[in-house]
Design a protein around this motif. Sequence first.
Motif, mmCIF file in Angstrom:
data_model
loop_
_atom_site.group_PDB
_atom_site.id
_atom_site.type_symbol
_atom_site.label_atom_id
_atom_site.label_comp_id
_atom_site.label_asym_id
_atom_site.label_seq_id
_atom_site.Cartn_x
_atom_site.Cartn_y
_atom_site.Cartn_z
ATOM 1 N N TYR A 136 -32.527 -22.633 -24.607
ATOM 2 C CA TYR A 136 -32.294 -21.206 -24.794
ATOM 3 C C TYR A 136 -31.076 -20.765 -23.984
ATOM 4 O O TYR A 136 -30.817 -21.259 -22.886
ATOM 5 N N GLY A 137 -30.323 -19.832 -24.545
ATOM 6 C CA GLY A 137 -29.042 -19.429 -23.980
ATOM 7 C C GLY A 137 -29.074 -18.915 -22.562
ATOM 8 O O GLY A 137 -28.080 -19.003 -21.834
ATOM 9 N N HIS A 138 -30.233 -18.370 -22.136
ATOM 10 C CA HIS A 138 -30.365 -17.874 -20.767
ATOM 11 C C HIS A 138 -31.128 -18.837 -19.871
ATOM 12 O O HIS A 138 -31.403 -18.500 -18.720
ATOM 13 N N ASP A 196 -24.411 -12.402 -25.773
ATOM 14 C CA ASP A 196 -25.587 -13.168 -25.372
ATOM 15 C C ASP A 196 -25.110 -14.362 -24.553
ATOM 16 O O ASP A 196 -24.560 -15.326 -25.099
ATOM 17 N N ALA A 197 -25.313 -14.309 -23.259
ATOM 18 C CA ALA A 197 -24.818 -15.390 -22.411
ATOM 19 C C ALA A 197 -25.402 -15.255 -21.014
ATOM 20 O O ALA A 197 -25.537 -14.150 -20.485
ATOM 21 N N LEU A 211 -24.693 -21.917 -17.572
ATOM 22 C CA LEU A 211 -24.809 -22.268 -18.986
ATOM 23 C C LEU A 211 -23.679 -21.652 -19.808
ATOM 24 O O LEU A 211 -23.276 -20.510 -19.569
ATOM 25 N N ASN A 212 -23.206 -22.390 -20.817
ATOM 26 C CA ASN A 212 -22.133 -21.896 -21.680
ATOM 27 C C ASN A 212 -22.638 -20.814 -22.629
ATOM 28 O O ASN A 212 -23.777 -20.873 -23.101
ATOM 29 N N PRO A 213 -21.789 -19.831 -22.950
ATOM 30 C CA PRO A 213 -22.184 -18.795 -23.909
ATOM 31 C C PRO A 213 -22.530 -19.397 -25.271
ATOM 32 O O PRO A 213 -21.772 -20.222 -25.800
ATOM 33 N N PRO A 214 -23.672 -19.037 -25.849
ATOM 34 C CA PRO A 214 -24.037 -19.532 -27.178
ATOM 35 C C PRO A 214 -22.967 -19.217 -28.214
ATOM 36 O O PRO A 214 -22.272 -18.206 -28.125
ATOM 37 N N ARG A 215 -22.864 -20.101 -29.207
ATOM 38 C CA ARG A 215 -21.895 -19.869 -30.280
ATOM 39 C C ARG A 215 -22.408 -18.829 -31.276
ATOM 40 O O ARG A 215 -21.648 -17.969 -31.724
ATOM 41 N N VAL A 216 -23.673 -18.945 -31.631
ATOM 42 C CA VAL A 216 -24.242 -18.087 -32.673
ATOM 43 C C VAL A 216 -25.620 -17.613 -32.222
ATOM 44 O O VAL A 216 -26.378 -18.372 -31.613
ATOM 45 N N ALA A 230 -27.649 -22.258 -25.485
ATOM 46 C CA ALA A 230 -26.490 -22.457 -24.616
ATOM 47 C C ALA A 230 -25.579 -23.508 -25.238
ATOM 48 O O ALA A 230 -26.022 -24.597 -25.613
ATOM 49 N N ALA A 231 -24.304 -23.165 -25.386
ATOM 50 C CA ALA A 231 -23.373 -24.030 -26.120
ATOM 51 C C ALA A 231 -23.140 -25.349 -25.391
ATOM 52 O O ALA A 231 -23.239 -25.440 -24.156
ATOM 53 N N SER A 232 -22.810 -26.361 -26.167
ATOM 54 C CA SER A 232 -22.552 -27.686 -25.606
ATOM 55 C C SER A 232 -21.232 -27.732 -24.838
ATOM 56 O O SER A 232 -21.019 -28.624 -24.019
ATOM 57 N N GLU A 233 -20.346 -26.779 -25.111
ATOM 58 C CA GLU A 233 -19.116 -26.645 -24.337
ATOM 59 C C GLU A 233 -18.707 -25.179 -24.316
ATOM 60 O O GLU A 233 -19.224 -24.363 -25.081
ATOM 61 N N GLY A 234 -17.789 -24.837 -23.417
ATOM 62 C CA GLY A 234 -17.399 -23.452 -23.246
ATOM 63 C C GLY A 234 -16.530 -22.944 -24.377
ATOM 64 O O GLY A 234 -16.106 -23.699 -25.260
ATOM 65 N N PRO A 235 -16.235 -21.640 -24.368
ATOM 66 C CA PRO A 235 -15.376 -21.063 -25.402
ATOM 67 C C PRO A 235 -13.942 -21.575 -25.276
ATOM 68 O O PRO A 235 -13.522 -22.044 -24.210
ATOM 69 N N VAL A 236 -13.208 -21.459 -26.368
ATOM 70 C CA VAL A 236 -11.805 -21.866 -26.402
ATOM 71 C C VAL A 236 -10.931 -20.663 -26.103
ATOM 72 O O VAL A 236 -11.088 -19.595 -26.709
#
Length: 377
Positions: free
Chosen positions: A80-82, A155-156, A161-166, A364-370
């Motif tokens: 979970y993203g949080h 949502d982050a 943890l990395n911010p979720p993509r979707v 939680a995303a597998s990598e951070g935002p670009v």
Amino acid sequence: MTVIHPTIQMRPLRVTPPSKVDFGVELHNVDVENLSEVDFEFIKTVLYDYQVVVIKDQAGLSPKAQYDITKRFDPTSEGYGHGKTLDAKRSVLHPDLKTIPHQPQVQVIGNGPVSEYEGLENIKLVHPHHKKFHKHPIPEADDLDFTHFFRWHIDAALYDLNPPRVTSLMAVSVPKGRRQTVRYDDGSGDELDVPLGTTAFVSGYNMYNILSDEDKEFVRTSKIEYAPHPYIWMSNARSLSDGLGLYSDNVELDESELPPIDTSKIQVLPMAWKNPVTGKLAVQIHPSAVSKIHLKDGTIIDDLAEVRRIVRRLQRPAIAPHYVYPHDWEEGDMVLFNNQGVLHTVVGAFAEHEVRLFRQCNLAASEGPVGPDSLVY
């Protein structure tokens, strides 16, 4: 970009003048429980083109299928993203979510008493009411007719943890019958008529596009440092009335009052994030969690009031009423949104007897935002 699918129908969102909302679509005739790879690739392309996708007629959709489609946007994501942030009683997020026992990545949110749902029994859902978070809430006598945006956010966890993509939101039970007026109460006189219990969205791409050239350069070259354990850190602070950031009253928790801090987990993220499909830039800043601004020359702005003032100046134009999409929920709607390209907020106030039952999933995303420099953060 025009995309076509042999069976899935795509329609524009229902917006009327003076709205200038230029994002979002509805999809019809989608079998989310049995989604083929062709179906998913179509939905993924549409999502990153339009940012908000309303998949209609999904009543009965299982929590597993909701989790599965959310995960397909980032197959190696899992939790979970949080994370475990929600276990912290002082977190501002703690009261608002219940975890589905057999699908722990999916949360139940809403309002009112629910006797049984997906293994949860005798739960009382609490819709986040702005009076618990805003410094100047709507007076009690006006509360059912008028409301505020609760908290504009991404949502982050914004720590570790990395911010979720979707994010996916599923409407199981939706109260109907009345509307409310959002008052900005920020001196602008702005108001927005919205459906009861709407989720409101704004485009981070529009937020970037309407900036001056000077400000575009600033957001492309500056970064935000977020507070450690931000949802605990901000727990004593109170929101501005339009939900876009916090008052600076020096009430944020000191580091000594927070859970243990691992400095390697503190997040410093670009102000602008690049769309993985279109390459467009979105201003993606969680205004309530900001702590410092890192400038391109290495200077760090650490005066919290000044940091908030700068962020607000950049973001406020894009939450003007004509740029906000307030979704009019219908039971069976599943909304997917690009969490790295839009901001959103809970809106509204329910009476105690009005039951609203929704499911939320983000990972939680597998990598951070670009960032604008095409680096992963």
